[in-house]
Design an enzyme around this catalytic site. Sequence first.
Site, mmCIF file in Angstrom:
data_model
loop_
_atom_site.group_PDB
_atom_site.id
_atom_site.type_symbol
_atom_site.label_atom_id
_atom_site.label_comp_id
_atom_site.label_asym_id
_atom_site.label_seq_id
_atom_site.Cartn_x
_atom_site.Cartn_y
_atom_site.Cartn_z
ATOM 1 N N SER A 339 0.810 -1.212 0.000
ATOM 2 C CA SER A 339 0.000 0.000 0.000
ATOM 3 C C SER A 339 0.851 1.272 0.000
ATOM 4 O O SER A 339 1.518 1.567 -0.985
ATOM 5 C CB SER A 339 -0.948 -0.044 1.203
ATOM 6 O OG SER A 339 -1.912 0.966 1.137
ATOM 7 N N ASP A 350 10.110 5.712 -10.146
ATOM 8 C CA ASP A 350 9.741 6.350 -11.409
ATOM 9 C C ASP A 350 10.506 7.644 -11.638
ATOM 10 O O ASP A 350 10.853 7.983 -12.775
ATOM 11 C CB ASP A 350 8.239 6.644 -11.438
ATOM 12 C CG ASP A 350 7.410 5.396 -11.754
ATOM 13 O OD1 ASP A 350 8.000 4.308 -11.888
ATOM 14 O OD2 ASP A 350 6.171 5.514 -11.844
ATOM 15 N N LYS A 364 -0.696 -4.228 -3.289
ATOM 16 C CA LYS A 364 -2.001 -3.674 -2.922
ATOM 17 C C LYS A 364 -2.124 -2.289 -3.547
ATOM 18 O O LYS A 364 -1.612 -1.309 -3.027
ATOM 19 C CB LYS A 364 -2.157 -3.587 -1.406
ATOM 20 C CG LYS A 364 -3.522 -3.049 -0.983
ATOM 21 C CD LYS A 364 -3.607 -2.911 0.524
ATOM 22 C CE LYS A 364 -4.944 -2.293 0.919
ATOM 23 N NZ LYS A 364 -5.085 -0.901 0.426
#
Length: 476
Positions: A339, A350, A364
């Site tokens: 999460s 990224d 998740k």
Amino acid sequence: MRFTTIRAAALTLALLLPASTLVAQETAPAPAEETPVPTPDQAPDQAPAEPAPGGEQPEPTPEEKAEAPRDPLEVYADLNLFGEIFDRIRAEYVDAPDEQELIRAAIQGMLTSLDPHSGYLPPADYDEMREDTSGEFGGLGIEVTMEEGIVKVVSPIDDTPAAKAGIMANDLIVAIDGVQVQGLTLDDAVAKMRGPLGTSVKITVAREGVPDPLDFELTRATIAMRAVRWSMEGDVAVLRLSRFSEQAFVGIQQAIKDIYAERKDVPPKGIILDLRNNPGGLVDQSVYVADAFLKQGAVVLTRGRVPEESARYDAQPDALDAQLSDVPLVVLINGGSASASEIVAGALQDHKRATIVGTRSFGKGSVQSIISLGPDGAMRLTTARYYTPNNRSIQALGIVPDIEIKQTVPAELQGRDEIIGEAGLAGHITVEGQEETTVGSSVYVPADKAEDNQLQYAIGLINGEETDPAYPPKAE
């Protein structure tokens, strides 16, 4: 009649359906059925289906049924069915049932049928959840563990009732309010020490070198659970973030402040952010933590069924990320990183701000909203999916590390240290066209830092003893 009351309740529930759904059904009636006539240029396989014998239309496919809005009368009929069954249970079950528990169990079943993360929180569970996410509770300020059936003090937390009273590390708590701890679970003992602010509790401890037990009368106060611990491994700072409670970002901020103070404002050679076995928590805290290392750009994107659940969260330039801009960063993840942990790892990966080391994360990729039901508790409802800045959904897939490093798992734990993660949960949300993981990821982390392959590899990367093309990350 009792059934009349239930029918009225059913009608009330039906009226709680979104108005937009009801309006759409009432203002867009189905057109009268006509038999389409194929045009001359239609190929045979494009021709409309022939009506069934007797003039009956073909049975709708499951997909068509799912897309078609239900008639409100059908919904009322189902709610009446629920009322009828509830009434029969009340009247005929062998023992008189707890009617409140029956209703709550039905609500729980309705929510858990949606996905593994939606559910009903009774009042006690809701209070516990709020305490967990806030990172604060009424207590004494003692970090404890269980040792041979006795609660042992790991350390008192600074500036808390326990620390002020003189409770020390390695003290053994043998009684709480005169009740022997022997035989209690650790959770039971902790629950006895927690309680409403301002109330008192008597703790009896045995201390090495002191012949008689010591009694402490303590008054419970607000205790902030420590979300972040830090240490220096040579010139490398290691920040361990255990969960994303409201104490997460302030914990990171304080840890950085303490590290620079200890080093007289000399930056560390690198930072290792340890998110292994961090189950997640609050989305806003994940944004703040990622923002500590990013000066700009998206951190996470959320997309839900309604516009209010779709948003983009961006990093902003500030003094903290400016201070850390030239400090190399490695993030550790494993199969227990879920999460909010995956939001942070995905954002830093990224943006090429950090190198991710370890094993694939849990996967998740959904956001739960906690909706208060007043005195009746709350409901946890999945309302959005989240995506990394590069528009990657990690639902049931996880964050794949830039460098996979596995632990040396003891023989007795081999085969039991891996979990498939979200993809292994029955009823998990799927993303159309996206692959899902089918293999396990380890959650094992050795207690001894010297045996921690992932941590030692990360330290080696920063010190130049290990090399990999993924470190340092290079912006494209």
